[in-house]
Design an enzyme around this catalytic site. Structure first.
Site, PDB file in Angstrom:
ATOM      1  N   HIS A 168       0.821  -1.224   0.000  1.00 37.59           N
ATOM      2  CA  HIS A 168       0.000   0.000   0.000  1.00 37.59           C
ATOM      3  C   HIS A 168       0.849   1.265   0.000  1.00 37.59           C
ATOM      4  O   HIS A 168       0.342   2.335  -0.329  1.00 37.59           O
ATOM      5  CB  HIS A 168      -0.924  -0.001   1.226  1.00 37.59           C
ATOM      6  CG  HIS A 168      -2.026  -1.011   1.121  1.00 37.59           C
ATOM      7  ND1 HIS A 168      -3.325  -0.670   0.830  1.00 37.59           N
ATOM      8  CD2 HIS A 168      -2.007  -2.359   1.215  1.00 37.59           C
ATOM      9  CE1 HIS A 168      -4.068  -1.768   0.774  1.00 37.59           C
ATOM     10  NE2 HIS A 168      -3.290  -2.809   1.012  1.00 37.59           N
ATOM     11  N   ASP A 380       3.330   9.383  -0.827  1.00 36.80           N
ATOM     12  CA  ASP A 380       2.150   8.626  -0.380  1.00 36.80           C
ATOM     13  C   ASP A 380       1.913   7.508  -1.377  1.00 36.80           C
ATOM     14  O   ASP A 380       2.049   7.732  -2.594  1.00 36.80           O
ATOM     15  CB  ASP A 380       0.924   9.564  -0.372  1.00 36.80           C
ATOM     16  CG  ASP A 380      -0.056   9.247   0.739  1.00 36.80           C
ATOM     17  OD1 ASP A 380      -0.040   8.104   1.221  1.00 36.80           O
ATOM     18  OD2 ASP A 380      -0.839  10.140   1.115  1.00 36.80           O
TER      19      ASP A 380
HETATM   20  C1  GDG Z   1      -2.204   3.775   3.362  1.00 33.28           C
HETATM   21  C2  GDG Z   1      -1.178   4.478   2.467  1.00 33.28           C
HETATM   22  C3  GDG Z   1      -2.832   4.412   0.593  1.00 33.28           C
HETATM   23  C4  GDG Z   1      -9.264  10.135   7.379  1.00 33.28           C
HETATM   24  N1  GDG Z   1      -9.745  10.971   8.313  1.00 33.28           N
HETATM   25  C5  GDG Z   1     -10.802  10.374   8.868  1.00 33.28           C
HETATM   26  C6  GDG Z   1     -10.981   9.148   8.250  1.00 33.28           C
HETATM   27  N2  GDG Z   1     -10.026   9.019   7.354  1.00 33.28           N
HETATM   28  C7  GDG Z   1      -9.881   7.874   6.436  1.00 33.28           C
HETATM   29  C8  GDG Z   1     -10.055   8.376   5.035  1.00 33.28           C
HETATM   30  C9  GDG Z   1      -9.247   7.386   4.221  1.00 33.28           C
HETATM   31  C10 GDG Z   1      -8.198   6.888   5.212  1.00 33.28           C
HETATM   32  O1  GDG Z   1      -8.572   7.320   6.512  1.00 33.28           O
HETATM   33  C11 GDG Z   1      -6.816   7.464   4.932  1.00 33.28           C
HETATM   34  O2  GDG Z   1      -6.334   6.857   3.757  1.00 33.28           O
HETATM   35  P1  GDG Z   1      -5.068   7.389   2.957  1.00 33.28           P
HETATM   36  O3  GDG Z   1      -4.997   6.645   1.693  1.00 33.28           O
HETATM   37  O4  GDG Z   1      -5.227   8.847   2.724  1.00 33.28           O
HETATM   38  O5  GDG Z   1      -3.800   7.173   3.888  1.00 33.28           O
HETATM   39  P2  GDG Z   1      -3.171   5.989   4.851  1.00 33.28           P
HETATM   40  O6  GDG Z   1      -3.988   5.751   6.053  1.00 33.28           O
HETATM   41  O7  GDG Z   1      -1.766   6.428   5.097  1.00 33.28           O
HETATM   42  O8  GDG Z   1      -3.180   4.645   3.946  1.00 33.28           O
HETATM   43  C12 GDG Z   1      -1.899   5.304   1.408  1.00 33.28           C
HETATM   44  C13 GDG Z   1      -3.714   3.592   1.504  1.00 33.28           C
HETATM   45  O9  GDG Z   1      -2.964   2.885   2.494  1.00 33.28           O
HETATM   46  C14 GDG Z   1      -4.554   2.580   0.707  1.00 33.28           C
HETATM   47  O10 GDG Z   1      -3.753   1.766  -0.061  1.00 33.28           O
HETATM   48  O11 GDG Z   1      -3.659   5.230  -0.202  1.00 33.28           O
HETATM   49  O12 GDG Z   1      -0.968   5.912   0.550  1.00 33.28           O
HETATM   50  O13 GDG Z   1      -0.307   5.314   3.239  1.00 33.28           O
HETATM   51  O14 GDG Z   1     -10.040   6.323   3.791  1.00 33.28           O
HETATM   52  O15 GDG Z   1     -11.416   8.384   4.758  1.00 33.28           O
HETATM   53  N3  GDG Z   1     -11.982   8.320   8.554  1.00 33.28           N
HETATM   54  C15 GDG Z   1     -12.851   8.723   9.540  1.00 33.28           C
HETATM   55  N4  GDG Z   1     -12.712   9.903  10.205  1.00 33.28           N
HETATM   56  C16 GDG Z   1     -11.716  10.752   9.895  1.00 33.28           C
HETATM   57  O16 GDG Z   1     -11.600  11.824  10.487  1.00 33.28           O
HETATM   58  N5  GDG Z   1     -13.879   7.918   9.856  1.00 33.28           N
END
Ligand code: GDG
Length: 483
Positions: A168, A380
């Site tokens: 990821h 990222d």
């Molecule tokens: C890893 C990789 C890759 C965020 N704020 C809240 C909340 N979120 C949820 C979002 C989103 C998730 O968290 C964050 O996903 P990201 O992709 O932006 O980042 P990572 O957690 O670092 O994920 C990344 C991912 O894996 C998938 O392969 O894209 O690059 O680092 O879904 O919605 N959810 C809630 N409240 C919040 O305040 N409920």
């Protein structure tokens, strides 16, 4: 039909003790869970992972937490030392910073690697205990890169349909990867899978470059975007599979009565302002200080923005037990205080800062209410927030400012405003560009981004990964017919 077995470090929820025999269950926040949970719900199967507590796992609360999941849950227990050396140690003090090109943040403590292998062996044992012949094993992310090697060392199980892995996070270029003391051991372990999936072409390129330089016995054969590695008399397929989101569920959620009302309330709190949204887990790879500095720079250089924009920055607490993360939070707090102290007036506060996770409705209301999303990770794997923002813009308005180093940039680049997150002045200029952009241009760009995010959604991601795997196995897990 083959069963799907998902293996990841964390389960999609965390158990926490709140006293003798009292437990809370919290849904895990993060990209992996957001993407994989809807897939298992849809197809059924088994999820093997750690429920987030060190020591013995209480069976009652676990059964309670997983009763309505729609799939089987198999917990893996970690001792406190294992949690410290495998999870906080090798995974988060070595691999995470190194793979995000932040090698100065690494702590290459030799004991961590031993713990990493040992815990990966524990996951392999859990797979052996729960897998049946013909099961399809899909291991996720950087914590578990040694699992296939551990399975092969146990000469098990010969008759799995496929043994596959998806990373990821980004895969770094050779110059950075070559700093890893265990570079050979780790690549050798990865080459024990049959299929290796990465987020972007960039990651595949970096991985193949590392294999060529570090593993002279491995032969890389590439034709267009099809890559096969021959190693130890086996063939390993390598490809890029950009992860998507459950578009319909975000779009429908955003249109709901509850979210509509909350988004209107939010807007009403900032009359005459364009709202800019930043939303990230607390992590130094997400570029939050750089973003705040850019916002400050924009307010300094462009007087037209004062009183006319507000930045809503949501930071979801994550890994706060690690001192580096704690210090990092202090840095963000100070930057926010500095901007608000300097620019606020009696009627306007430039940064609204939340250090907490929002519930789903609130998050969606923020996506709907904010005119500009400002997402500037230093690096990222993908960045799902960017895609979720587009899915929730049901009015087809909204501008996306996105780091060129986020995996999502590869898919959204013609229409997102790409920035170098290390270039504070360029980011400030881009805020103004988004602020001044005509409604017609915003809509044209947003429409195209939504089309892409809708089409290349999370089910498309799984289908393309399983289609690649089906070249290895005759049968792959199908969707449930009645869904
Ligand atoms: C890893 C990789 C890759 C965020 N704020 C809240 C909340 N979120 C949820 C979002 C989103 C998730 O968290 C964050 O996903 P990201 O992709 O932006 O980042 P990572 O957690 O670092 O994920 C990344 C991912 O894996 C998938 O392969 O894209 O690059 O680092 O879904 O919605 N959810 C809630 N409240 C919040 O305040 N409920």
């Amino acid at each position: 039909m083959n069963r799907l077995i998902i293996v990841s470090n964390r389960l999609p929820f965390a158990l926490d003790s709140t006293g003798a025999d009292l437990w809370t269950v919290t849904p895990a926040v993060g990209g992996l869970v957001s993407a994989v949970e809807p897939v298992l719900r849809e197809r059924g199967g088994t999820w093997i992972g750690w429920p987030g507590i060190a020591g013995k796992i209480p069976q009652g609360p676990l059964a309670e937490a997983t009763r309505d999941a729609g799939y089987n849950v198999v917990p893996v227990a970690l001792s406190e030392t294992e949690r410290n050396e495998f999870y906080y140690g090798y995974s988060n003090e070595v691999i995470w910073p190194l793979f995000h090109d932040l090698q100065n943040f690494c702590n290459f403590e030799p004991a961590y690697w031993q713990a990493y292998k040992q815990v990966n062996e524990r996951y392999a044992d859990a797979i052996i205990r729960n897998a049946r012949p013909d099961d399809f094993i899909w291991v996720h992310d950087y914590h578990l890169m040694y699992v296939a090697q551990a399975l092969r060392e146990r000469s098990a199980p010969q008759n799995l349909a496929a043994l596959t892995f998806f990373l990821h996070i980004p895969f770094p270029p050779y110059d950075i990867f070559s700093k890893l003391p265990q570079q050979r051991g780790l690549l050798r372990a990865l080459l024990q899978f049959n299929l290796l999936g990465f987020q972007t072409r960039r990651d595949v390129r970096n991985f193949l470059q590392c294999v060529r330089r570090v593993m002279p016995d491995a032969k890389v054969l590439s034709r267009g975007e099809t890559h096969v590695i021959r190693f130890e008399k086996r063939k390993i397929r390598v490809g890029h599979f950009p992860i998507g989101i459950d578009f319909d569920s975000f779009e429908n959620g955003a249109k709901s009565e509850e979210v509509t009302q909350r988004s209107q309330q939010l807007r009403a709190n900032f009359p005459d302002c364009q709202l800019i949204l930043g939303s990230d887990r607390l992590d130094y790879s997400k570029g939050i200080p750089e973003r705040l500095r850019a916002f400050r720079n924009a307010l300094e250089r462009y007087a037209e923005l004062r009183g006319r924009v507000a930045l809503i920055q949501i930071v979801v607490p994550s890994r706060v037990e690690i001192p580096r993360y704690h210090e990092f939070k202090g840095r963000i707090d100070r930057l926010v205080g500095d901007i608000n102290g300097h620019f606020s007036t009696s009627t306007w506060i430039p940064v609204q800062y939340h250090f907490r996770g929002l519930d789903r409705e609130d998050l969606l209301a923020h996506y709907r209410a904010c005119d500009i999303a400002f997402l500037t990770p230093l690096k990222d794997g993908m960045n799902l927030v960017a895609k979720e923002y587009c899915a929730c813009r049901t009015d087809e308005d909204g501008a996306l400012i996105l780091s060129q180093f986020a995996g999502a940039a590869e898919q959204l680049k013609p229409d997102a405003l790409l920035v170098n997150p290390y270039d504070v002045e360029l980011m400030a200029d881009t805020i103004v560009k988004a602020f001044r952009m005509s409604p017609a241009e915003r809509t044209a760009r947003m429409k195209r981004m939504r089309r892409n995010v809708r089409k290349e959604n999370v089910f498309w991601w799984v289908d393309s990964f399983l289609a690649a795997a089906s070249l290895l196995a005759k049968r792959v897990p199908r969707r449930r017919r009645n869904l």
